[in-house]
Design an enzyme around this catalytic site. Structure first.
Site, mmCIF file in Angstrom:
data_model
loop_
_atom_site.group_PDB
_atom_site.id
_atom_site.type_symbol
_atom_site.label_atom_id
_atom_site.label_comp_id
_atom_site.label_asym_id
_atom_site.label_seq_id
_atom_site.Cartn_x
_atom_site.Cartn_y
_atom_site.Cartn_z
ATOM 1 N N LYS A 40 0.790 -1.064 0.166
ATOM 2 C CA LYS A 40 -0.441 0.551 -0.176
ATOM 3 C C LYS A 40 0.806 1.477 0.383
ATOM 4 O O LYS A 40 0.912 2.574 -0.332
ATOM 5 C CB LYS A 40 -0.528 -0.099 1.257
ATOM 6 C CG LYS A 40 -1.468 1.175 1.137
ATOM 7 C CD LYS A 40 -2.437 0.788 2.558
ATOM 8 C CE LYS A 40 -3.766 1.791 2.559
ATOM 9 N NZ LYS A 40 -4.540 1.787 3.610
ATOM 10 N N ASP B 214 -5.695 8.357 14.178
ATOM 11 C CA ASP B 214 -5.095 6.894 12.958
ATOM 12 C C ASP B 214 -3.567 6.543 12.878
ATOM 13 O O ASP B 214 -2.889 7.286 11.726
ATOM 14 C CB ASP B 214 -6.524 6.801 11.536
ATOM 15 C CG ASP B 214 -5.797 5.428 11.003
ATOM 16 O OD1 ASP B 214 -6.078 4.587 11.287
ATOM 17 O OD2 ASP B 214 -6.465 5.299 10.094
#
Ligand code: AMP
Length: 564
Positions: A68, A168
């Site tokens: 990713k 996050d």
């Protein structure tokens, strides 16, 4: 059917919206977390998930993880003989998740909401959408990960008003957003982040310290030793979240023992924690809010389980963060809410969602100074970061010199006054009629859609001729023709069917343990493997399930009894 997908750096999850709220779908091994790892087995067949992660440790050249991080680039990863782009590897993970949905619900998903880090650039977003195409689905919507997390929490307090700060910290990325829930409207005020900061950097800190203590040079370790070191450090990092930690590892054929406590880990990770402060402070500044004006601070992402992260947040905000939704699951749950919103589920009828763009977008301009000298490379912002999307804004520019044959528009994203420090997105050349510069104004219009994707249109005002820049010339992105080609190639790959997954993961785990251990343990493992394969041949589901359970227990016991 529309599904929600959290396509994570380390794990991916898939969810659907049901009458009772978000529902996470388990994979063939019964877990809702599928490792984002792709591997090839000895026969050249593709493995995804837990089996691939096991294979990563025993056959590092035949497995790839953390791709990713390279979305939006043309970086290739070798798997055996073949090279794969990051969006192809992501597509293989997506296909595996879609097979899980079909097995669980009996329905085939055709569309998805996929979450992406808020700080993902245009190229990274387009690469994610292309990964969906390669997996055979339409990506209906890209939702920012912190927005999804806030949706998961916001759903619980839909009647109230709340300002949330969502922090996050995932495996590879760090995102911070401020959102407000008011009369059923969830609005994102500001977002910031760091695409190269995540749990893996903390693993790296441990690996560096371990090597330094043991007198090893990390850069000189072979691939197998590096993979072994990282796997040990990853486990140690999670142990440290529960208190102290020690590990044994075998490097260059020698066994080593290493210990570290949480206090030292925090000290070593201080530079990473300091980097987390910048985006947090920036969102507060951008949203023009002080820490006291926030109602809730939410921690999501697996790496936020490290106690030092909660301590940092508690120090900065003077309160304990919320983390009652499993931090691994919050984003996937929110993606399901978004899927529910998109498919107009009755229970969500009145919830409205707005989001913002994470970067400033602009073009390169030049200015003539009073001395006559032309200063090049100046950034002229058109859409400022944190503008609510979708949005469309324009600016009018004139060529610098009279009778220029073309006007070149170079488009950038970023916050620096010098274009050179921003990210170049693409270029548009506009042919100009022979005229004076003052008679040739060009209107440049930027459109940011709800998914954070960009379109640029330039209109020569004198002739009303429009030019469109689809920012796709980026080498990090596949062209439509390349997508078609890769799609065909992917369809020819042999992928293990879903039904094999649980057995493959067990065999890969046993084989990895066989390679790591020696002597009588090896003999033991070889016997278990033969017996297990024998049970598989029986083709009787009940016998196979019992054998799977037994084998998992034996392997877990062996790992616990002999860390090495
Ligand atoms: P995500 O991308 O949200 O799945 O987060 C994955 C990251 O969370 C990886 O870097 C994991 O090592 C990390 N992580 C998961 N559990 C823990 C834990 N108990 N302590 C520390 N880090 C963890």
């Amino acid at each position: 059917m529309l599904v929600g997908i959290d396509l994570g750096t380390t794990h991916s999850l898939v969810s659907v919206w049901s009458d009772h709220g978000p529902r996470l779908i388990p994979n063939a091994l019964g877990s809702v977390l599928t490792p984002s790892v792709v591997a090839l087995d000895d026969a050249g067949q593709v493995l995804v998930g837990a089996a691939a992660r096991e294979r990563m440790r025993s056959h590092p050249r035949h497995a790839v993880a953390t791709f990713k991080r390279y979305m939006g680039t043309d970086r290739l990863s070798m798997l055996g003989e073949r090279s794969f782009r990051p969006e192809e590897l992501s597509a293989l993970v997506l296909k595996s998740l879609l097979a899980d949905v079909e097995a669980e619900t009996g329905e085939r998903a055709s569309e998805a909401v996929i979450s992406v880090p808020a700080y993902f650039s245009d190229a990274q977003r387009k690469a994610t959408r292309n990964a969906g195409t390669l997996a055979g689905i339409t990506v209906e919507r890209l939702v920012n990960e912190p927005t999804a997390a806030a949706l998961a929490y916001g759903l619980e307090q839909r009647d109230g008003e709340s300002r949330f700060l969502v922090i996050d910290l995932g495996g590879g990325t760090f995102d911070v957003s401020i959102l407000e829930l008011f009369e059923q409207v969830m609005e994102v005020h500001a977002t910031a982040g760091d695409n190269f900061l995540g749990g893996e950097d903390f693993v790296d800190v441990l690996a560096q310290a371990c090597c330094a203590d043991l007198g090893l040079k990390k850069s000189q370790l072979g691939l197998a030793d590096t993979v072994e070191l990282c796997a040990r450090m990853e486990r140690l990092k999670c142990q440290l979240s529960q208190g102290g930690g020690s590990t044994e590892l075998s490097i260059n054929g020698r066994s080593h023992a290493w210990q570290i406590d949480e206090a030292r880990f925090e000290q070593l990770a201080a530079p990473l924690l300091a980097r987390m402060r910048d985006p947090i402070e920036r969102v507060l500044r951008d949203a023009r809010l002080g820490a006291a004006q926030l109602d809730e601070v939410i921690l999501v992402g697996g790496a936020s389980r490290m106690p030092m992260v909660s301590r940092l947040v508690t120090r900065m905000f003077g309160r304990l963060p919320l983390r009652h939704i499993n931090p691994d699951e919050a984003i996937a749950r929110g993606s399901a809410v978004m899927a529910g919103l998109k498919s107009r589920a009755a229970a969500l009828d009145e919830v409205v969602m707005t989001d913002v763009c994470p970067y400033t977008l602009g073009i390169q301009t030049a200015e003539r100074l009073p001395s006559g000298h032309v200063q090049q490379g100046i950034y002229s912002p058109i859409i400022e970061r944190n503008t609510v999307v979708p949005t469309s804004r324009s600016g009018v520019y004139n060529p610098l010199a009279d009778f220029s044959p073309v006007l070149k528009l170079r488009v950038y994203q970023g916050e620096s006054v010098q274009v050179a420090s921003n990210v170049f997105l693409g270029e548009l050349e506009i042919e100009l009629p022979q005229a004076k510069a003052s008679e040739m104004p060009v209107e440049v219009r930027f459109t940011y859609d709800i998914n954070g994707l960009i379109e640029v249109e330039a209109t020569l005002l004198a002739t009303r001729v429009k030019h469109r820049l689809m920012i796709q010339q980026n080498p990090g992105l596949l062209t439509p023709a390349e997508i078609a080609e890769r799609l065909a190639a992917l369809q020819h790959l042999k992928v293990h069917p879903r039904d094999d997954q649980a057995n493959l993961a067990i065999i890969a785990r046993a084989e990895r343990l066989y390679e790591e251990r020696s002597g009588s343990l090896r003999q033991q493992l070889a016997q278990w493997l033969t017996a297990f394969r024998g049970e598989l041949e029986s083709q009787e589901p009940l016998r196979i399930r019992a054998a799977q359970r037994r084998m998992q227990e034996l392997l877990t016991q062996l790992e616990a009894d002999s860390p090495f």
